[in-house]
Design an enzyme around this catalytic site. Sequence first.
Site, mmCIF file in Angstrom:
data_model
loop_
_atom_site.group_PDB
_atom_site.id
_atom_site.type_symbol
_atom_site.label_atom_id
_atom_site.label_comp_id
_atom_site.label_asym_id
_atom_site.label_seq_id
_atom_site.Cartn_x
_atom_site.Cartn_y
_atom_site.Cartn_z
ATOM 1 N N GLY A 16 23.403 -17.427 -5.590
ATOM 2 C CA GLY A 16 21.987 -17.229 -5.894
ATOM 3 C C GLY A 16 21.121 -17.053 -4.669
ATOM 4 N N ARG A 35 14.084 -25.388 -11.387
ATOM 5 C CA ARG A 35 14.400 -26.211 -12.554
ATOM 6 C C ARG A 35 14.274 -27.694 -12.211
ATOM 7 N NH1 ARG A 35 20.112 -25.016 -13.593
ATOM 8 N NH2 ARG A 35 20.181 -24.250 -11.466
ATOM 9 N N LYS A 44 18.147 -28.163 -1.307
ATOM 10 C CA LYS A 44 17.847 -27.045 -2.206
ATOM 11 C C LYS A 44 16.343 -26.791 -2.289
ATOM 12 C CE LYS A 44 22.051 -26.896 -4.882
ATOM 13 N NZ LYS A 44 22.677 -26.718 -6.190
ATOM 14 N N LYS A 138 31.855 -16.665 -21.373
ATOM 15 C CA LYS A 138 31.183 -15.446 -20.921
ATOM 16 C C LYS A 138 31.156 -14.391 -22.032
ATOM 17 C CE LYS A 138 31.905 -16.188 -15.991
ATOM 18 N NZ LYS A 138 32.643 -15.813 -14.776
ATOM 19 N N ARG A 142 28.035 -12.504 -23.789
ATOM 20 C CA ARG A 142 27.975 -11.037 -23.961
ATOM 21 C C ARG A 142 27.676 -10.671 -25.412
ATOM 22 N NH1 ARG A 142 32.487 -7.651 -20.562
ATOM 23 N NH2 ARG A 142 32.003 -8.437 -18.471
ATOM 24 N N HIS A 270 42.696 -19.660 -12.962
ATOM 25 C CA HIS A 270 42.110 -18.396 -12.482
ATOM 26 C C HIS A 270 42.916 -17.855 -11.302
ATOM 27 C CE1 HIS A 270 37.890 -19.420 -14.308
ATOM 28 N NE2 HIS A 270 38.861 -19.439 -15.189
#
Length: 312
Positions: A16, A35, A44, A138, A142, A270
């Site tokens: 990000g 947030r 952060k 995910k 979608r 993964h």
Amino acid sequence: MEKSRVLIIGGSGYLGKRLVKASLSEGHETYILHRPEMGVEIEKVQLLLSFKEQGAKLVSGSFNDHQSLVNAVKLVDVVICAISGVHIRSHHIPLQLKLVDAIKQAGNVKRFLPSEFGTDPARMEHALEPGRVTFDDKMAVRKAIQEADIPFTYISANCFAGYFLGGLCQPGFLIPSRDSVVLYGDGNVKGIYVEEDDIAMYTIKTIDDPRTLNKTVYIRPPENILSQREVVQIWEKLIGKELKKSSISPQQFLSSLEGQAYAEQVGMIHYYHVCFEGCLTNFEIGEEGVEACELYPQIKYSTVEEYMKRYV
């Protein structure tokens, strides 16, 4: 052409913060969702304030407050979500579904880029448990995007260089060894490695590009489509030394997962699909997708060799 206004969610995170920099450098009016659930992570907060000094606008919003999300979305043309996989799941409901609802209600968004950035989930129906949960989530997002008729671009960025190259494609290592390496199988399965700043720049390039509307964009730098063995050879050349090599079979790799924490197992699966099956390179892109390096040849991407020089 007027540049879109962009809202980045997860703007203080690993990818990000790079998306924020790329968006600002490309001249987009850039908003970052701040947030409250970020808590008291001072680094952060300071990062967000530094972006504010560079011209970004901070907007308050929470996944627990639907109207705050709607209000944030109404400020922009494009929404990019970059919350990491660790934060995407909340009570087994992908957080991004709340964002889809807000975008749908706001009704003004010209393009939504959900948090994907890795392996294309549409090609992972065969994925093993428990790793497939990421792809299933995910795909649920979608489905919601398409049912809500929200214009989208999906980014398949393949392997983040920092996570893969730093460990010579071995999970759990972030600095390359100067002594030894474990090869997956014969080490000849091809992966695709992309420097994180390059991922961000290609992503920002897509948001006003009609060629990427309602498409999956694959980031496949031609020089960075390499096997684990080739990555190791580049490292050996850089340090002028050959590493001691051993090998692990697919069966050994999977059995090594037993007893590990759930989140670890998800990540390791993964690696399994990338390093043993070649899930990133065993298909042609086809009509549904486009390739970023072909669309934006002006971007000089970082090669694996250039990237790995930092570790020497």
